[in-house]
Enzyme design. Sequence first.
Site, mmCIF file in Angstrom:
data_model
loop_
_atom_site.group_PDB
_atom_site.id
_atom_site.type_symbol
_atom_site.label_atom_id
_atom_site.label_comp_id
_atom_site.label_asym_id
_atom_site.label_seq_id
_atom_site.Cartn_x
_atom_site.Cartn_y
_atom_site.Cartn_z
ATOM 1 N N ASN A 37 43.131 65.199 53.212
ATOM 2 C CA ASN A 37 42.983 64.821 51.561
ATOM 3 C C ASN A 37 44.163 65.466 50.720
ATOM 4 O OD1 ASN A 37 41.760 63.597 49.404
ATOM 5 N ND2 ASN A 37 39.894 64.975 49.586
ATOM 6 N N HIS A 122 24.776 63.219 48.927
ATOM 7 C CA HIS A 122 25.340 64.083 47.949
ATOM 8 C C HIS A 122 24.752 63.572 46.495
ATOM 9 C CE1 HIS A 122 29.302 65.626 49.247
ATOM 10 N NE2 HIS A 122 28.589 65.471 50.303
ATOM 11 N N ARG A 147 22.103 67.063 49.238
ATOM 12 C CA ARG A 147 22.871 68.053 48.801
ATOM 13 C C ARG A 147 22.811 68.141 47.161
ATOM 14 N NH1 ARG A 147 29.486 69.275 48.933
ATOM 15 N NH2 ARG A 147 29.366 68.209 47.044
ATOM 16 N N TYR A 159 33.597 70.951 40.489
ATOM 17 C CA TYR A 159 33.591 70.135 41.819
ATOM 18 C C TYR A 159 32.038 69.778 42.248
ATOM 19 C CZ TYR A 159 30.879 74.055 43.995
ATOM 20 O OH TYR A 159 29.812 74.938 44.216
ATOM 21 N N ASP A 226 26.451 73.492 48.124
ATOM 22 C CA ASP A 226 27.828 73.791 48.459
ATOM 23 C C ASP A 226 28.338 74.684 47.572
ATOM 24 O OD1 ASP A 226 30.457 74.085 49.491
ATOM 25 O OD2 ASP A 226 30.686 71.844 49.849
ATOM 26 N N HIS A 228 31.426 75.884 47.565
ATOM 27 C CA HIS A 228 32.842 75.868 47.885
ATOM 28 C C HIS A 228 33.736 77.077 47.486
ATOM 29 C CE1 HIS A 228 35.113 71.886 47.867
ATOM 30 N NE2 HIS A 228 34.064 71.587 48.045
ATOM 31 N N GLU A 252 26.286 76.301 51.875
ATOM 32 C CA GLU A 252 27.549 76.088 52.191
ATOM 33 C C GLU A 252 28.774 76.889 51.775
ATOM 34 O OE1 GLU A 252 28.656 71.775 52.332
ATOM 35 O OE2 GLU A 252 30.581 72.381 52.822
ATOM 36 N N GLU A 278 34.401 73.539 56.894
ATOM 37 C CA GLU A 278 35.142 72.277 56.464
ATOM 38 C C GLU A 278 36.663 72.537 56.333
ATOM 39 O OE1 GLU A 278 33.024 70.927 53.021
ATOM 40 O OE2 GLU A 278 34.964 71.035 51.964
ATOM 41 N N ARG A 299 30.676 73.598 60.196
ATOM 42 C CA ARG A 299 30.741 72.469 59.213
ATOM 43 C C ARG A 299 32.212 71.781 59.628
ATOM 44 N NH1 ARG A 299 29.292 69.297 56.490
ATOM 45 N NH2 ARG A 299 29.930 69.385 54.613
ATOM 46 N N HIS A 328 31.476 67.672 59.001
ATOM 47 C CA HIS A 328 31.834 67.404 57.682
ATOM 48 C C HIS A 328 31.888 65.531 57.773
ATOM 49 C CE1 HIS A 328 35.194 67.884 54.385
ATOM 50 N NE2 HIS A 328 34.113 68.099 54.081
ATOM 51 N N GLU A 355 26.738 65.065 57.428
ATOM 52 C CA GLU A 355 27.094 64.640 56.129
ATOM 53 C C GLU A 355 27.543 63.245 55.894
ATOM 54 O OE1 GLU A 355 30.533 66.642 54.513
ATOM 55 O OE2 GLU A 355 29.773 66.561 52.378
ATOM 56 N N TRP A 418 39.222 76.918 45.369
ATOM 57 C CA TRP A 418 38.549 75.364 45.105
ATOM 58 C C TRP A 418 37.585 75.456 46.281
ATOM 59 C CZ3 TRP A 418 36.815 71.304 44.139
ATOM 60 C CH2 TRP A 418 36.562 69.983 45.154
#
Length: 418
Positions: A37, A122, A147, A159, A226, A228, A252, A278, A299, A328, A355, A418
């Site tokens: 990504n 999500h 989630r 996020y 999450d 993050h 997470e 992840e 993850r 993930h 997920e 992030w």
Amino acid sequence: MRIEQAEVIVTSPDRNFITLKLTTDTGITGLGDGTLNGREPAVVSYLKDSVAPLLIGRDAHQIEDTWQFLYRSAYWRRGPVTMAAISAVDVALWDIKAKAAGMPLYQLLGGASRTGILAYGHGSGASTEELFDSIRMHQEMGFQAIRVQSGVPGLRAIYGVTPSKTDAGVVTDPGSPDADQHYEPAQRAARPPEEDWDTRAYLRHLPGVFEAVRNEFGPDLPLLHDGHHRMTPIQAAKLGKALEPYDLFWLEDCTPAENQEALRLVRQHTTTPLAIGEVFNSVWDYRQLISEQLIDYVRSSVTHTGGISHLRKILDFAAQYQIKSGIHGPTDISPVGMAAALHLDLAIHNFGIQEYMPHGQRTNSVFQQSYSFIEGYLHPGERPGLGVDLDVDAAGRYPYETAYLPFNRLKDGTVHDW
Ligand code: EZ4
Ligand code: CO
């Protein structure tokens, strides 16, 4: 059975995807996902320039030898670009082997250990009201685990939260037809979009959100969250402790866990289960986390961790410590990478949860899938191989578009995790 052709297909139906297509001299083809990504062109070059020429003429059955050859002969080990490229090759070869055997891939991994794969969706909302709507919508879609990500008062955009429909000027999605219902992390833009962050405000707000969700939806529904990578170890310990009354399935990425021993401190203070990995890409990223039992769920994706062959090794290692899988599966894992995850999920004993962010209609028109999602459970289907076909003509209609993940700054301008 020799590999005759190796093509790298880039397509951007709803977002960018990198697919490796291998063709053998018997006419059998295999697909692998190498999508990274926001950094897709790097994997395209790695595959096209440095890997594809080495594959031509190799025995397509020698999956482990090909994996070790690509990993060791490069001299430069690990890293997200390398491991995504190796993953694409590995998964394409498993697809070919299973098609040659006339079996769905999970049969070659040991056969089914369960009848279906529990998936989580999500749920998110800028406000508690919008969050409740999103959770209800996911329950209507069939999800039996959710989630929960919430906006934080005073923070504009963060996020994991679909921006409020009333937020004028916020780009909500990169073009997916149903994206107003689904959070999509990357955005088609020339530069990474900027978000804001304040960890103290987040830590103050989140326990109340979970209290409200538990009151509304009851004690049974598995809830995940999450973090993050945004907390320090002591902040993560505090959050884990504060969330204990709401019985999370997992918390997470509470810290940027490349500092593996930091998780000891978090563990000392909370019984909230922890999930990490992840952004990891090899077993070495987990060595201490697993052997010291500092986490509860792995993850990693198939796509970013060297494929089925390497993720299987991580999960077998984890199994000795009662650590389970939580593979993930956001939209940046293509249907090819998702199918690979599902075959692995079905076969392993230490499955935890999967997920699942459904792809948009355009993506589904490019990648025809045999996997199903019924009443909260995924299944890879019974077609030989992975069970995914790529329509090359349809893929060609959607050329690569520059897109980036967002990043965030603190109030004083400091770039944060992030
Ligand atoms: O932000 O996949 O748990 N899932 C996630 C994802 C990630 C994206 C990054 O590419 O955190 O939504
Ligand atoms: Co995550």
